[in-house]
Design a protein around this motif. Structure first.
Motif, PDB file in Angstrom:
ATOM      1  N   GLN A  57      50.188  35.704   0.414  1.00 37.95           N
ATOM      2  CA  GLN A  57      49.948  36.277  -0.902  1.00 37.95           C
ATOM      3  C   GLN A  57      51.257  36.777  -1.509  1.00 37.95           C
ATOM      4  O   GLN A  57      52.257  36.965  -0.814  1.00 37.95           O
ATOM      5  CB  GLN A  57      48.943  37.428  -0.795  1.00 37.95           C
ATOM      6  CG  GLN A  57      47.564  36.984  -0.334  1.00 37.95           C
ATOM      7  CD  GLN A  57      46.596  38.141  -0.216  1.00 37.95           C
ATOM      8  OE1 GLN A  57      46.925  39.179   0.325  1.00 37.95           O
ATOM      9  NE2 GLN A  57      45.393  37.963  -0.743  1.00 37.95           N
ATOM     10  N   ALA A  58      51.229  36.999  -2.820  1.00 45.37           N
ATOM     11  CA  ALA A  58      52.397  37.577  -3.476  1.00 45.37           C
ATOM     12  C   ALA A  58      52.686  38.929  -2.843  1.00 45.37           C
ATOM     13  O   ALA A  58      51.781  39.718  -2.577  1.00 45.37           O
ATOM     14  CB  ALA A  58      52.127  37.740  -4.973  1.00 45.37           C
ATOM     15  N   GLY A  59      53.950  39.185  -2.583  1.00 53.35           N
ATOM     16  CA  GLY A  59      54.314  40.437  -1.939  1.00 53.35           C
ATOM     17  C   GLY A  59      54.449  40.329  -0.437  1.00 53.35           C
ATOM     18  O   GLY A  59      54.759  41.318   0.236  1.00 53.35           O
ATOM     19  N   MET A  72      56.174  45.333   0.168  1.00 56.26           N
ATOM     20  CA  MET A  72      56.461  44.033   0.766  1.00 56.26           C
ATOM     21  C   MET A  72      56.001  44.012   2.212  1.00 56.26           C
ATOM     22  O   MET A  72      56.394  44.853   3.011  1.00 56.26           O
ATOM     23  CB  MET A  72      57.967  43.738   0.690  1.00 56.26           C
ATOM     24  CG  MET A  72      58.408  42.472   1.375  1.00 56.26           C
ATOM     25  SD  MET A  72      57.858  40.970   0.530  1.00 56.26           S
ATOM     26  CE  MET A  72      58.899  40.996  -0.931  1.00 56.26           C
ATOM     27  N   THR A  73      55.136  43.074   2.552  1.00 55.19           N
ATOM     28  CA  THR A  73      54.709  42.856   3.929  1.00 55.19           C
ATOM     29  C   THR A  73      55.589  41.780   4.543  1.00 55.19           C
ATOM     30  O   THR A  73      55.734  40.693   3.984  1.00 55.19           O
ATOM     31  CB  THR A  73      53.238  42.406   3.984  1.00 55.19           C
ATOM     32  OG1 THR A  73      52.415  43.439   3.437  1.00 55.19           O
ATOM     33  CG2 THR A  73      52.806  42.126   5.412  1.00 55.19           C
ATOM     34  N   ARG A  74      56.164  42.088   5.693  1.00 53.06           N
ATOM     35  CA  ARG A  74      57.056  41.137   6.363  1.00 53.06           C
ATOM     36  C   ARG A  74      56.343  40.586   7.595  1.00 53.06           C
ATOM     37  O   ARG A  74      56.031  41.331   8.516  1.00 53.06           O
ATOM     38  CB  ARG A  74      58.345  41.830   6.778  1.00 53.06           C
ATOM     39  CG  ARG A  74      59.107  42.488   5.629  1.00 53.06           C
ATOM     40  CD  ARG A  74      60.157  43.435   6.176  1.00 53.06           C
ATOM     41  NE  ARG A  74      59.535  44.458   7.032  1.00 53.06           N
ATOM     42  CZ  ARG A  74      60.218  45.261   7.865  1.00 53.06           C
ATOM     43  NH1 ARG A  74      61.524  45.152   7.962  1.00 53.06           N
ATOM     44  NH2 ARG A  74      59.574  46.160   8.595  1.00 53.06           N
ATOM     45  N   LEU A 106      45.142  37.057   8.197  1.00 54.61           N
ATOM     46  CA  LEU A 106      44.726  38.137   9.079  1.00 54.61           C
ATOM     47  C   LEU A 106      45.850  39.151   9.277  1.00 54.61           C
ATOM     48  O   LEU A 106      45.609  40.367   9.327  1.00 54.61           O
ATOM     49  CB  LEU A 106      44.284  37.572  10.429  1.00 54.61           C
ATOM     50  CG  LEU A 106      42.932  36.874  10.451  1.00 54.61           C
ATOM     51  CD1 LEU A 106      42.676  36.265  11.824  1.00 54.61           C
ATOM     52  CD2 LEU A 106      41.806  37.841  10.110  1.00 54.61           C
ATOM     53  N   ALA A 107      47.086  38.673   9.381  1.00 55.92           N
ATOM     54  CA  ALA A 107      48.228  39.581   9.517  1.00 55.92           C
ATOM     55  C   ALA A 107      48.364  40.460   8.280  1.00 55.92           C
ATOM     56  O   ALA A 107      48.600  41.678   8.391  1.00 55.92           O
ATOM     57  CB  ALA A 107      49.509  38.783   9.751  1.00 55.92           C
ATOM     58  N   GLU A 108      48.204  39.867   7.108  1.00 60.48           N
ATOM     59  CA  GLU A 108      48.266  40.660   5.872  1.00 60.48           C
ATOM     60  C   GLU A 108      47.177  41.735   5.864  1.00 60.48           C
ATOM     61  O   GLU A 108      47.425  42.885   5.460  1.00 60.48           O
ATOM     62  CB  GLU A 108      48.113  39.745   4.661  1.00 60.48           C
ATOM     63  CG  GLU A 108      49.300  38.827   4.433  1.00 60.48           C
ATOM     64  CD  GLU A 108      49.046  37.798   3.342  1.00 60.48           C
ATOM     65  OE1 GLU A 108      50.028  37.350   2.713  1.00 60.48           O
ATOM     66  OE2 GLU A 108      47.865  37.431   3.116  1.00 60.48           O
TER      67      GLU A 108
END
Length: 255
Positions: free
Chosen positions: A28-30, A1-3, A210-212
């Motif tokens: 995106q998912a996740g 999980m990316t927060r 971009l953060a993802e």
């Protein structure tokens, strides 16, 4: 999980909700979008004075999130990239301004692009930012004349006015892409792109993606603000109490 923590530097709750919705649509998912608001900021950010007033509360919001280790990356959701340099000194996590994110994406999509912002008072700020990002020779900045909070008050009228500016950007600026220069315009991008047959980039979605990417690549800024803060504390103490500087420096080194 990316927060991803996305921070509205102004204090208007309805705008914070809209920004959070746009970020969630782009994620995106996740990816978990954590929406934050600067409760002590101005109602909107229109020009340098509002931007300066927003910075203390914005930085305090990031410091609180850092204490809780609440997120993996931050997004500052003001197209002026308010407080961006200072915010990057508070954390080793990626901090992205939506203005820089949108401009860099547009520069990949097009040889020339036009930024359409709200009021004329923002033009010089955005032009200076484009110089800093090395993109000024590819870009033009136009003002729609719509105050930030009016974007929500009458969305159809705003869409029409921005559309007229897009037509001028195509005719006069020879733009190959349009960048919407306010977080409050985030929900208009797809519709404007369809109406005018041109790529329309909005900064919230660009910044989320971009953060993802940066989190996924496990890239972190090089600076260490904690060490910098300790060094400043030691220098300040040395200036006030020269005899105690050595002992304080040893104490800081061991903390």
């Amino acid at each position: 999980m990316t927060r991803i923590g996305i921070i509205n530097p102004n204090s208007t709750a309805s705008m914070t909700t809209s920004i959070g919705a746009a970020a969630s649509r782009a994620a995106q998912a996740g990816t978990e979008i954590i929406v934050m608001q600067n409760e002590n900021g101005p109602a909107s950010i229109e020009g340098a004075i509002d931007g300066a007033m927003a910075v203390p509360g914005l930085l305090e919001r990031i410091e609180r999130a850092e204490q809780d280790d609440a997120v993996d990356a931050y997004i500052i959701a003001c197209f002026d990239d308010t407080g961006l340099d200072a915010a990057r000194m508070l954390t080793r996590k990626p901090v992205i301004g939506i203005g820089e994110a949108a401009a860099r994406v547009a520069s990949i999509m097009a040889r020339r692009f036009t930024v359409i912002t709200t009021l004329p008072v923002s033009i010089s700020i955005l032009e200076d930012n484009l110089v800093r990002y090395g993109l000024s020779s590819f870009a033009t900045v136009r003002a729609s004349g719509i105050p930030v909070l009016a974007l929500e008050a009458d969305g159809e009228a705003a869409l029409s006015i921005i559309g007229a500016e897009i037509r001028e950007a195509l005719r006069v600026d020879r733009a190959d892409a349009i960048v919407l220069g306010c977080a409050g315009m985030a929900g208009m991008a797809k519709r404007l792109s369809g109406l005018h047959c041109i790529p329309v980039v909005e900064g919230v979605s660009a910044a989320v993606r971009l953060a993802e990417l940066l989190v996924g690549l496990e890239l972190h800024p090089r600076h260490d603000f904690t060490a910098s803060r300790q060094g400043k504390a030691a220098s300040f103490a040395a200036a006030r109490h020269p005899g105690s500087a050595a002992s304080l420096s040893r104490s800081l080194a061991g903390s």
